[in-house]
Design an enzyme around this catalytic site. Structure first.
Site, PDB file in Angstrom:
ATOM      1  N   MET A  12       1.085   2.750  -4.702  1.00  0.00           N
ATOM      2  CA  MET A  12       0.741   3.793  -4.552  1.00  0.00           C
ATOM      3  C   MET A  12       1.764   4.911  -4.968  1.00  0.00           C
ATOM      4  SD  MET A  12      -1.190   4.063  -0.848  1.00  0.00           S
ATOM      5  CE  MET A  12      -2.509   3.134   0.224  1.00  0.00           C
TER       6      MET A  12
ATOM      7  N   TYR B 182      -0.673  -0.314  14.558  1.00  0.00           N
ATOM      8  CA  TYR B 182      -1.489   0.571  14.428  1.00  0.00           C
ATOM      9  C   TYR B 182      -2.749   1.082  15.233  1.00  0.00           C
ATOM     10  CZ  TYR B 182       0.232   1.429   9.331  1.00  0.00           C
ATOM     11  OH  TYR B 182       0.161   1.469   7.937  1.00  0.00           O
TER      12      TYR B 182
ATOM     13  N   HIS C  91       3.284  10.425  -1.781  1.00  0.00           N
ATOM     14  CA  HIS C  91       3.433   8.943  -1.355  1.00  0.00           C
ATOM     15  C   HIS C  91       3.501   7.596  -2.164  1.00  0.00           C
ATOM     16  CE1 HIS C  91       2.693   6.495   1.865  1.00  0.00           C
ATOM     17  NE2 HIS C  91       1.696   5.896   0.734  1.00  0.00           N
TER      18      HIS C  91
END
Ligand code: NAG
Ligand code: NAG
Ligand code: NAG
Length: 581
Positions: A458, A203, A383
């Site tokens: 999620m 990242y 998402h």
């Protein structure tokens, strides 16, 4: 008197599906069930007429299948004038519903009247929809102590009728057209001289000041797109862009580098998310994403997730994000709002599930803070992580589902697509939005917890809309109080400091236990994150002092009574016989 008038009008006008009547023959007496269906109230009013001798208990059941087991119903005790919302389980035992959805309107010596919403979204209630309803009418003269519905003390009759005729509704806002304006392009990318590390996951964070003065002037971002370095298309997996609340230092490097500026934690306001396979984000011509004019320099942070499967070394990369910015402000400020589930282990999925749904709510107590006239949604990005299969958001007004905001029944976590919504959907203060995710955990042997990690789950819908409101997050989880109470009663887990993840881990998730958890999620109280853009909660406004953001009743809503608009994952009913085996 009202109900008589309604029946009178009904029968004179002959509306066959709005009003109805059946007579059940129970040997000793007949029981007459009359009803009036009100689409305006999304409810049915039933009046039940019983003769003499008066039964000790009366059962009125509703089902699609006509069996006595797995049937929704109500019990009425004439002597006590008491009505109870019940269901009969697969072993013919009466169970009281966790959610009591019956409203008693009147009781006399010859009849009683109650009202039920057509659809309650309680998995233990029957949904009245277009098509045949099977009535099970029973009375017991011998005993008030009922439990086993197979007992010979019960006298039964079955009838069929239509309670609901098909209806449809949908409200849509037309879009407006504006014109193009002067603009400039800002590229935020890495100037690092270091190659990417030869590891699978990296990242990278790039923090940049906007390359022009933003202290006094406000600007609009009207287009955003990735800038992916040539030849590195297969490495750049996704990017997220954040606006920083404070002035930060410019920086680039690994996002987990301890030397990353401390103040970069204020770079938390998401303004764009992009993933592999995705085109640019173009704002409607009447709206733009605002920044600047706050008396300080504006900084943005771009976070790039590299997926270097072959662990290539020595790769140089200057990918980043590109914004088209204008100072000719458009009519409306746009914004992004996050709907769905709070990232919390309270929302978790038992292992071995083919299709386990969980819904996150954005109730009217939070949408009341939307601007007058509502918001217009022009984009949506769903998402979930690896076990997410079906995702969608439903839109309710006055308790009735009026449409959906984006649905993907074939979701892939590898393509976080931003769906353009056309025509725009107008959401008014007081509306309710529910985001449902259906998970497939057949390959998991442990509870899949809600959370941030890629192996956690999620359920989010980022909605892109205008005009901007102060509501940035509107998400829910089941309330800790409800969950701990359940574990206390069901599994004798009394220690309040046992983490929720541990409570889940201690359970052997048989199909019937998974189904029970699903029932709890469907009717239990909520904990809400109704957050302003600086991260604080909005005030909770309610006359009911027992409620709070940490423990509030689920919004009561009802689908339209058509098969097409009630999704059994989002708004379950006993008709569905959802399979947890
Ligand atoms: C019940 O209704 C049936 C017809 O539906 C009728 O034949 C019967 O006499 C009624 N029984 C009583 C006890 O009123
Ligand atoms: C009721 O029980 C019987 C026997 O166990 C079973 O065959 C039937 O499928 C059940 N009905 C429903 C609706 O579950
Ligand atoms: C509820 O539980 C969650 C998840 O375990 C925890 O993070 C949170 O602090 C708890 N909230 C309250 C209000 O107790």
């Amino acid at each position: 008197m009202r109900i008589f008038l309604l029946f009178f009008v009904c029968f004179i006008l002959g509306g066959p599906t709005e009003c109805g009547k059946i007579v059940a023959d129970l040997e000793k007496t007949n029981i007459t069930v009359k009803w009036f269906t009100s689409f305006e109230n999304q409810a049915v009013e039933f009046s039940i007429w019983y003769g003499f001798p008066t039964p000790a208990v009366i059962f009125i059941g509703f089902s699609d299948h006509g069996d006595v087991n797995n049937t929704d119903g109500i019990l009425f005790y004439p002597k006590y004038e008491k009505v109870e919302d019940v269901w009969i389980d697969r072993n013919y035992h009466l169970q009281s519903d966790w959610s009591q959805d019956i409203n008693v309107l009147r009781v006399t010596r010859s009849h009683f009247v109650f009202r039920r919403k057509l659809v309650t979204c309680d998995p233990k209630d029957y949904a009245f929809q277009a098509g045949t309803t099977e009535f099970l009418v029973a009375a017991n003269w011998k005993s008030e102590r009922v439990g086993n519905m197979q007992s010979n003390d019960w006298k039964w009759d079955k009838k069929f009728d239509l309670v609901v005729e098909k209806q449809e509704s949908r409200t849509i806002q037309e879009e407006t057209i504006g014109e193009e304006v002067d603009s400039k392009v800002v590229l935020v990318n890495s100037n690092s001289k270091e190659p990417l590390p030869g590891v699978e996951t990296t990242y990278k964070c790039i923090i940049r000041r906007m390359p022009f003065s933003t202290q006094k002037r406000k600007f609009h971002i009207i287009r955003m797109e990735p800038f992916v370095a040539k030849g590195n298309e297969h490495l750049v997996h996704h990017m997220e862009v954040f606006l920083c609340r404070d002035e930060v230092e410019e920086w680039n490097g690994d996002c987990n580098d301890p030397q990353k500026p401390k103040k970069s934690s204020t770079c938390s306001h998401v303004i764009a998310a992009w993933a592999m396979g995705e085109g640019p984000i173009v704002y409607p011509s009447e709206a733009g994403l605002p920044f600047g004019g706050n008396g300080q320099d504006e900084y943005v942070m771009v976070e790039i997730h590299y997926n270097n499967v072959e662990k290539l070394t020595g790769v140089m990369d200057n990918s980043g994000f590109q914004f088209t910015v204008t100072e000719n402000l458009r009519k409306y400020d746009a914004a992004i709002m996050e709907l769905g589930l709070i990232y919390s282990d309270a929302n978790s999925i038992p292992p071995g599930q083919k299709a386990f749904p969980i819904s996150g709510y954005c109730p009217s107590q939070c949408t009341r803070f939307l601007p007058e006239g509502g918001i217009n949604i022009f984009g949506s990005q769903l998402h979930a992580h690896l076990t997410g299969r079906k995702l969608w958001t439903s839109h309710y007004r006055n308790g009735v589902k009026i449409g959906e905001i984006n649905r993907d029944d074939h979701y892939s976590p590898h393509w976080q697509h931003l769906q353009e919504i056309k025509p725009y959907i107008n959401v008014q203060p007081g509306d309710v939005l529910t985001t449902t995710c259906v998970y497939d955990t057949r390959k998991r042997d442990k509870m899949t917890l809600g959370g941030y990690g890629i192996a956690d789950e999620m359920c989010v819908n980022y909605i892109y809309y205008y005009p901007a409101s102060n509501v940035e997050v509107c998400k829910s989880a089941i309330s800790n109080t409800t969950l701990r109470q359940y574990f206390r009663q069901r599994y004798q887990e009394t220690n309040p400091s046992t983490p929720i993840s541990q409570l889940y881990a201690n359970v052997d998730w048989t199909p019937s236990r998974a189904e029970e958890l699903f029932n709890l999620y469907s009717v239990g109280n909520l904990k809400m994150d109704c957050l302003q853009s600086h991260g604080d909660r909005f005030p909770f406004i309610s006359d009911d002092k027992r409620q709070s953001w940490n423990n509030m009743a689920k919004p009561r809503f009802h689908s339209n009574p058509t098969v097409e608009t009630r999704d059994p994952y989002e708004c379950p009913a006993m008709n569905d016989l959802v399979n947890f085996d």
